[in-house]
Design a protein around this motif. Structure first.
Motif, PDB file in Angstrom:
ATOM      1  N   MET A  14      47.092  32.376  47.207  1.00 34.22           N
ATOM      2  CA  MET A  14      45.895  32.010  46.485  1.00 34.22           C
ATOM      3  C   MET A  14      45.412  33.176  45.596  1.00 34.22           C
ATOM      4  SD  MET A  14      44.163  29.411  46.089  1.00 34.22           S
ATOM      5  CE  MET A  14      42.952  28.331  46.661  1.00 34.22           C
ATOM      6  N   PHE A  15      45.571  34.395  46.095  1.00 28.58           N
ATOM      7  CA  PHE A  15      45.161  35.571  45.335  1.00 28.58           C
ATOM      8  C   PHE A  15      45.929  35.648  44.011  1.00 28.58           C
ATOM      9  CE2 PHE A  15      46.125  40.003  44.206  1.00 28.58           C
ATOM     10  CZ  PHE A  15      44.855  40.435  43.903  1.00 28.58           C
ATOM     11  N   TYR A  16      47.223  35.422  44.042  1.00 28.93           N
ATOM     12  CA  TYR A  16      48.050  35.512  42.842  1.00 28.93           C
ATOM     13  C   TYR A  16      47.723  34.402  41.840  1.00 28.93           C
ATOM     14  CZ  TYR A  16      50.691  39.022  45.353  1.00 28.93           C
ATOM     15  OH  TYR A  16      51.050  40.142  46.024  1.00 28.93           O
ATOM     16  N   ILE A  17      47.366  33.248  42.308  1.00 28.55           N
ATOM     17  CA  ILE A  17      46.979  32.155  41.427  1.00 28.55           C
ATOM     18  C   ILE A  17      45.691  32.516  40.686  1.00 28.55           C
ATOM     19  CG2 ILE A  17      46.172  29.762  41.345  1.00 28.55           C
ATOM     20  CD1 ILE A  17      48.115  29.198  43.655  1.00 28.55           C
ATOM     21  N   HIS A  18      44.716  33.075  41.414  1.00 26.88           N
ATOM     22  CA  HIS A  18      43.472  33.506  40.779  1.00 26.88           C
ATOM     23  C   HIS A  18      43.722  34.652  39.786  1.00 26.88           C
ATOM     24  CE1 HIS A  18      41.451  31.358  44.153  1.00 26.88           C
ATOM     25  NE2 HIS A  18      40.628  31.048  43.142  1.00 26.88           N
ATOM     26  N   LEU A  19      44.576  35.575  40.171  1.00 19.65           N
ATOM     27  CA  LEU A  19      44.901  36.693  39.295  1.00 19.65           C
ATOM     28  C   LEU A  19      45.591  36.203  38.020  1.00 19.65           C
ATOM     29  CD1 LEU A  19      44.733  39.787  39.174  1.00 19.65           C
ATOM     30  CD2 LEU A  19      47.048  39.839  40.120  1.00 19.65           C
ATOM     31  N   LEU A  20      46.511  35.269  38.153  1.00 23.20           N
ATOM     32  CA  LEU A  20      47.203  34.694  37.010  1.00 23.20           C
ATOM     33  C   LEU A  20      46.226  33.930  36.106  1.00 23.20           C
ATOM     34  CD1 LEU A  20      49.954  34.255  35.661  1.00 23.20           C
ATOM     35  CD2 LEU A  20      50.175  32.183  37.025  1.00 23.20           C
ATOM     36  N   ALA A  21      45.318  33.187  36.695  1.00 23.79           N
ATOM     37  CA  ALA A  21      44.311  32.458  35.924  1.00 23.79           C
ATOM     38  C   ALA A  21      43.398  33.429  35.171  1.00 23.79           C
ATOM     39  CB  ALA A  21      43.492  31.546  36.825  1.00 23.79           C
ATOM     40  N   PHE A  22      42.993  34.501  35.840  1.00 22.07           N
ATOM     41  CA  PHE A  22      42.145  35.517  35.207  1.00 22.07           C
ATOM     42  C   PHE A  22      42.835  36.132  34.001  1.00 22.07           C
ATOM     43  CE2 PHE A  22      41.061  40.026  34.776  1.00 22.07           C
ATOM     44  CZ  PHE A  22      39.736  39.909  34.419  1.00 22.07           C
TER      45      PHE A  22
END
Length: 129
Positions: A1-9
């Motif tokens: 989930m952290f990587y998905i948020h980071l990618l979205a950011f």
């Protein structure tokens, strides 16, 4: 989930960065013509490109791009700056009046009187001759 948020950011940050002037040529001239219901802005870039933004009521916006060149106090559009013939292919810069005129009189001379819909107001000018 952290990587998905980071990618979205990073995706959002790149989109915002792309819409700024960071990757564009330096702006050398910025002009605006404002009437009762609409506005025409033209940005001239150092690399010989311009961008015309036409804004109107009810969130209307149209953008036209093209090329131009300047010789002394005259701007020559290589591409049409607008989707109709309202703005001609040649404009004259009047630094004393902080305006760019585009209408001509019957003799073919530019009308340098500031009247309604006869001139663009200069917002930024950084032209080196």
């Amino acid at each position: 989930m952290f990587y998905i948020h980071l990618l979205a950011f990073f995706g959002i940050a790149l989109c915002i960065l792309y819409t700024t002037d960071v990757f564009r040529s330096k702006k050398v001239l910025d002009i605006a013509l404002i009437d009762d219901l609409s506005r025409i802005d033209i940005e001239f870039r150092e690399n010989g490109c311009f961008e015309t933004t036409v804004s109107g009521i009810l969130f209307f916006e149209r953008i036209c791009n093209g090329k131009y060149h300047i010789k002394r106090d005259t701007i020559f559009f290589i591409d049409k700056p607008y989707d109709n013939d309202f703005i001609p292919d040649t404009l004259i810069i009047d630094r004393d009046k902080n305006a760019i005129f585009f209408n001509r009189d019957s003799n073919g001379e530019f009308n340098r009187e500031k009247t309604f819909l006869n001139y663009f107001e200069i917002k930024l000018i950084d032209l080196h001759e």
